[in-house]
Design an enzyme around this catalytic site. Structure first.
Site, mmCIF file in Angstrom:
data_model
loop_
_atom_site.group_PDB
_atom_site.id
_atom_site.type_symbol
_atom_site.label_atom_id
_atom_site.label_comp_id
_atom_site.label_asym_id
_atom_site.label_seq_id
_atom_site.Cartn_x
_atom_site.Cartn_y
_atom_site.Cartn_z
ATOM 1 N N SER A 33 0.877 -1.178 0.000
ATOM 2 C CA SER A 33 0.000 0.000 0.000
ATOM 3 C C SER A 33 0.913 1.226 0.000
ATOM 4 C CB SER A 33 -0.943 -0.015 1.201
ATOM 5 O OG SER A 33 -0.290 0.311 2.394
ATOM 6 N N LYS B 283 10.032 5.230 6.811
ATOM 7 C CA LYS B 283 10.421 4.036 6.049
ATOM 8 C C LYS B 283 11.512 4.461 5.071
ATOM 9 C CE LYS B 283 5.695 2.100 5.856
ATOM 10 N NZ LYS B 283 4.421 2.184 5.064
HETATM 11 P P1 PGA Z 1 3.203 -1.221 2.941
HETATM 12 O O1 PGA Z 1 2.243 -0.700 4.088
HETATM 13 O O2 PGA Z 1 2.422 -2.346 2.312
HETATM 14 O O3 PGA Z 1 3.307 -0.058 1.996
HETATM 15 O O4 PGA Z 1 4.499 -1.633 3.493
HETATM 16 C C1 PGA Z 1 2.506 -0.656 5.437
HETATM 17 C C2 PGA Z 1 1.834 0.556 6.014
HETATM 18 O O5 PGA Z 1 0.934 1.136 5.372
HETATM 19 O O6 PGA Z 1 2.201 0.997 7.095
HETATM 20 ZN ZN ZN Z 2 0.709 2.826 6.842
#
Ligand code: PGA
Ligand code: ZN
Length: 402
Positions: free
Chosen positions: A44, A329
């Site tokens: 996501s 991240k």
């Molecule tokens: P991701 O989502 O699938 O993009 O790693 C994790 C999140 O939304 O915190």
């Molecule tokens: Zn998130």
């Protein structure tokens, strides 16, 4: 210049992540140490985050590395992280690493930091964060999930818990205990059906968001009572993933923008959730600000897709008082230096940060180290599963050292 820190060589390879998808691992070789890092991948993803791979895919990252990047980084001083990260950006030439791939940049950038730390004989958390003694981030783990991490789960992506134990072991054991008990309850409820886990090992079943709220609250209370340890509740709406034009589309029906704001606030006011991530679509800074105005005194309102670890977007959020916290991240922005910039921007405004895994993870434990270096309030990295425990168990070791 001390020759001990000059990059002698670099290598990259393709490895698999926890979803079985290909990703990049990089080695940076110094005279007395080698740093290795593999990059995770999201499902996501935020619209403004770095593109994980070039259009032609992960193999193209490897090809570009071998044909042009490798020779440009041989001879670089590993102690100058900012210079190295700037070089990666310069080679790429775009603003989102769409040419070389954000995952190649992430793996190289962190491999360099690990190599430098190795040559200095210190752990990554000290190298990246100095020698200040910070608190160890509290683990925040996903116990029920849906959204883009499952099929047919809850509309809301993550229901999270963070037990506030005295030690890392106590925290992660109690988080896992809550996860375990929720699994037992779901098995009782769906007697003749199988239930599953999503990408981050949270339980997934065809229950409504309301049932999930009740279940998380109930089991957390039970564990809190038995253990005497406080349990903080969290939610990641990942709202962009079910925002369609004008409405937030849940399985039970749609909510208007104003109704979504009220609904998000009810998590704090009526259900006592402390951690509220991405409650609005990633373009709606104003909607976030309204929620922060209403419940920001008692909850942390966290921007993930909203900011994508981008210092400029965070600065805009600070100006608009959009949130009071930020999710971090590294591969959303692509380098350690730019991640630091995002953390610093947030910290200077008095905001808290949470270091986070991606849904597609490797067994690399760099976020455990960065969570210490960044003085993160939480580390969001699931409750069970080898690729998640790689980080949590590393924090047990770091706690011992500290
Ligand atoms: P991701 O989502 O699938 O993009 O790693 C994790 C999140 O939304 O915190
Ligand atoms: Zn998130």
């Amino acid at each position: 210049m001390n020759d001990d820190f000059i990059v002698q060589d670099a290598r990259v390879r393709i490895v698999l992540d926890s979803r079985g998808n290909k990703t990049i691992e990089a080695d940076i070789i110094l005279p007395y140490s080698t740093g290795t890092c593999s990059a995770p991948a999201g499902a996501s993803t935020g619209e403004t985050e770095a593109q994980a791979f070039p259009k032609k895919g992960v193999e193209e990252s490897v090809r570009i590395f071998n044909s042009t990047i490798r020779k440009k980084i041989i001879g670089v001083n590993a102690l100058n992280q900012r210079n190295f990260d700037g070089l990666l950006r310069e080679i790429d030439g775009s603003d989102n690493f769409s040419n070389i791939g954000g995952n190649l940049a992430t793996a190289l950038s962190l491999a360099l930091a690990k190599a430098a730390a190795g040559s200095l004989g210190i752990p990554l958390y000290r190298y990246a964060g100095g020698f200040l003694k910070g608190d160890i981030p509290k683990p925040m783990g996903n116990v029920i999930g849906g959204g883009k991490h499952t099929k047919n789960g809850t509309t809301i992506q993550e229901f999270l818990v963070s037990t506030q134990g005295k030690t890392m072991l106590e925290c992660i054991s109690l988080n896992a205990e809550i996860h375990k008990r929720i699994g037992i309850r779901l098995r009782e409820r769906f007697k003749n059906q199988s239930i599953g886990v999503g990408d981050e090992r949270a339980w997934t079943a065809s229950i409504s968001d309301e049932e999930a709220i009740d279940l998380v609250k109930e089991v957390s209370k039970e564990v809190e009572k038995e253990s005497g340890v406080k349990v903080l509740l969290g939610v990641d709406f990942a709202a962009s993933s079910f925002f369609e034009g004008k409405k937030y589309v849940y399985r039970r029906g749609s909510l208007s923008r104003d109704e979504q704001i009220d609904y998000a606030c009810s998590f704090s006011k009526s259900h006592g959730f402390y951690f509220i991530e991405d409650p609005m679509d990633e373009h709606d800074f104003e909607g976030f600000a309204e929620i922060t105005r209403k419940v920001g005194d008692r909850s942390v309102i966290v921007g993930d897709d909203l900011y994508t670890t981008n210092a400029e977007r965070i600065a805009r959020g600070i100006e608009m008082k959009a949130t009071n916290a930020v999710l971090i991240k590294v591969n959303q922005i692509g380098t350690l230096s730019d991640t630091w910039k995002a953390v610093r921007t947030a910290s200077e405004a008095g905001w808290k940060n949470t270091i986070s895994h991606r849904s597609g993870e490797t067994t690399d434990d760099f976020i455990a180290h960065l969570g210490i270096a960044f003085r993160s309030q939480f580390i969001k990295t699931g409750t069970i599963g080898g690729e998640r425990l790689a980080k949590l168990n590393e924090l047990i070791r770091i706690e011992e050292e500290l």
